[in-house]
Design a protein around this motif. Structure first.
Motif, PDB file in Angstrom:
ATOM      1  N   GLU A  79       0.807  -1.223   0.000  1.00 14.97           N
ATOM      2  CA  GLU A  79       0.000   0.000   0.000  1.00 14.97           C
ATOM      3  C   GLU A  79       0.841   1.275   0.000  1.00 14.97           C
ATOM      4  N   LEU A  80       2.133   1.182   0.306  1.00 10.84           N
ATOM      5  CA  LEU A  80       2.953   2.397   0.349  1.00 10.84           C
ATOM      6  C   LEU A  80       3.134   2.966  -1.049  1.00 10.84           C
ATOM      7  N   PRO A  81       3.310   4.285  -1.146  1.00  7.07           N
ATOM      8  CA  PRO A  81       3.534   4.881  -2.476  1.00  7.07           C
ATOM      9  C   PRO A  81       4.870   4.417  -3.073  1.00  7.07           C
ATOM     10  N   ALA A  82       4.984   4.487  -4.385  1.00  2.00           N
ATOM     11  CA  ALA A  82       6.213   4.081  -5.074  1.00  2.00           C
ATOM     12  C   ALA A  82       7.278   5.134  -4.829  1.00  2.00           C
ATOM     13  N   ALA A  83       7.965   5.030  -3.699  1.00  2.00           N
ATOM     14  CA  ALA A  83       8.983   6.022  -3.327  1.00  2.00           C
ATOM     15  C   ALA A  83      10.037   5.343  -2.471  1.00  2.00           C
ATOM     16  N   GLU A  84      11.001   6.112  -2.009  1.00  7.12           N
ATOM     17  CA  GLU A  84      12.053   5.526  -1.180  1.00  7.12           C
ATOM     18  C   GLU A  84      11.532   5.308   0.232  1.00  7.12           C
ATOM     19  N   ILE A  85      11.837   4.144   0.780  1.00  7.53           N
ATOM     20  CA  ILE A  85      11.437   3.815   2.145  1.00  7.53           C
ATOM     21  C   ILE A  85      12.656   3.937   3.042  1.00  7.53           C
TER      22      ILE A  85
END
Lengths: 372, 372
Positions: free
Chosen positions: B81-87
């Protein structure tokens, strides 16, 4: 009965009426589809599970008229698998068997005498009006998820349809949340007082499935016991739920303290993520709304916690409220809006959601009292 | 442990190893994924349900090395569910909590100390060889549906892998049917005798899922207890099933009386349709094979009957045989051939299916004795 019919048309028609076939019934004939072949008219299909019924005509070359009932599941399965070609369909009256031939396939299917099949009720002494089918589908979608699944309160398992001279509404509630969708009628009805009837939840679901994604005129005919929808050559009849629907008007707030403007998709995605933690516990999330930001959080001490921040425009005092995440996601998934409007009074009053700048929909969620 | 990692890469890696996570286990740590951050190497993910284990490396910027175990289902849901970005991923050693931050999302997830996690076994004293991964996937698909689901005969719930110097075979049987798929090895193995091991059915299924649809070299390492497959940067280890697999060679007929050439799809569609009636009863269908035509029929007196005709080329005497429709559909759905070859001896001998003109696959179905 003897006819030829196109495989695709026949299967399509069976798929439509099949939605009203009884899935569980002690009366085997209710698991069947009634077939009536009439010269120059075609093949009429009817299914009727006594709560609702569907009638649909399929184009066919009728060689010999007749009526018969065939088991729906088997007929549907066979038609689905047959090649896209002409089917020759013939009834052997001596042993209640239908012969279904198509290219190199020959089926014999046992059925039932048609005179035992319950015909669709006539809807008499009725109010009749027309409405846009797509608008009605939208209204159904806006309320149907709010019906109750608790069978001990039958009236709440359906949706209330309210007719006033100029307006039609659908209302559904499980007492913890409420959805109210209304639209103007294009032609005013000649009514002395509001008309209220309760449509079963399954009727709402099946109508929603059957209404195609294109504008069409739908005729609605209504009396005290039944409602009949005619659209897209489908006749759909449903029994109404008897009983008293709760007085929904008194629970809908009219004055609010705080009004929040928020991007629907951003809000939905944030709630979805927080609910991944919230659902490990009680599914309750906390909304903390400040001047320009809403924090959505869950604190499920045993498994972890989650916090999301979403930009908002707040008009009025800051607010904090605890609510069920699923109730919030249901409405955010349904509304086809870029921006939604959240209206609040305080942490003990319902959270209200509207379409931003529109007045045709209102959704309430009762807050959850948490605390030690 | 402290690192930054791409959301898509992390989620992809978790999806791969998740297939070996224990779904039901009394040991909570087996429902977790082992994470090991190593500088200049990235993040290693391991899942191990003690029957099989998967190891996979994900590219990551490791700021601080460390090991930790997180619950697989929650981790996977959050990453999805997290956005396509750096974690940004950080471990709080004091309370066994991982902090997962990504744009406006902050998660805390409780986990387990990594030293209790069962590491993947070393596969020592082993035979090692290379094989085309796509060919192996094809072999798995050709046999896996024939494994038994009867847990009282554990050896039949798996697939037998047989290695001879120049050939690899997979065999599966539930005693009512048998599938045997074999391929040549590109490089001969130095073996004194055949090697036979039994791979669990779940291992066959998971391998089939994990092998991508592109040609790749797969390394297979084997000893008495474990098999290890290395392909596409995945390391997959499975325990072997102990016990004696039935002597399959003695049941495979070598001489046939009749050979039939038939279009696979036409045959499959005809059997599918007849099975709609057959399955209302015992699922048995009758094949009557004449010089240029096969009739496929079912006679379920209670519900109706079905008859299909398919063109064939018969070489040898006419035949009639009763078999289970599902056993026939399974193989016809699987084989990627335009034409198949049916071989028969008589109505009491197994029906045999091969790819037409090829010798790398054989499938037997035992006949059903019907009669009053």
């Amino acid at each position: 009965m003897k006819l030829t019919i196109n495989q695709k048309d026949f299967y399509h028609g069976v798929q439509i009426v099949q939605r009203a076939v009884a899935s569980r019934s002690t009366l085997p004939i209710l698991k069947g589809i009634y077939l009536e072949a009439i010269k120059d008219k075609g093949l009429k299909l009817i299914a009727n599970n006594l709560e609702m019924g569907i009638e649909y005509w399929v184009e066919a070359n009728i060689i010999e008229e007749g009526v018969f009932v065939l088991p729906a599941a088997e007929l549907s399965n066979i038609l689905r698998e047959l090649p896209a070609a002409e089917i020759s369909f013939q009834l052997d009256e001596s042993n209640y068997q239908a012969k279904i031939n198509c290219l190199n396939s020959r089926f014999t299917l046992k059925g039932y005498q048609a005179d035992e099949f319950p015909q669709l009720p006539e809807v008499e002494g009725a109010i009749s009006f027309s409405f846009n089918s797509l608008t009605f589908k939208e209204m159904i979608e806006e309320v149907k998820f709010s019906t109750s699944t608790d069978q001990t309160q039958p009236t709440l398992t359906g949706g209330l349809m309210v007719l006033s001279p100029g307006e039609i509404s659908l209302v559904a509630t499980n007492t913890y949340r409420l959805a109210h969708s209304k639209r103007e009628l294009s032609k005013a009805l000649d009514l002395e007082e509001e008309i209220k009837v309760i449509l079963p939840g399954t009727t709402l679901n099946e109508l929603n499935h059957l209404i195609a994604d294109k504008e069409e005129e739908m005729n609605i005919l209504l009396n005290n016991s039944y409602v009949r929808f005619t659209f897209n050559e489908i006749v759909f009849i449903s029994r109404l739920i008897e009983g008293q629907f709760p007085n929904y008007k008194q629970v809908i707030p009219v004055d609010f303290k705080s009004s929040v403007k928020i991007d629907r998709l951003e809000f939905l995605n944030a709630v979805k993520r927080v609910s991944l933690i919230a659902r490990l516990d009680s599914n309750v999330i906390t909304l903390d709304i400040n001047q320009d930001q809403m924090s959505i959080s869950s604190n499920s001490s045993e498994y972890g916690d989650a916090l999301e921040l979403v930009e908002v425009d707040l008009d009025g005092p800051e607010q904090s409220i605890n609510i069920d995440a699923n109730y919030l996601m249901d409405v955010l998934r349904t509304l086809n809006e870029e921006v939604v409007n959240i209206l609040l009074i305080g942490s003990l009053n319902p959270l209200t959601i509207k379409k931003y700048g529109k007045d045709d929909y209102i959704y309430l969620i009762m807050p959850v009292r948490t605390g030690v």
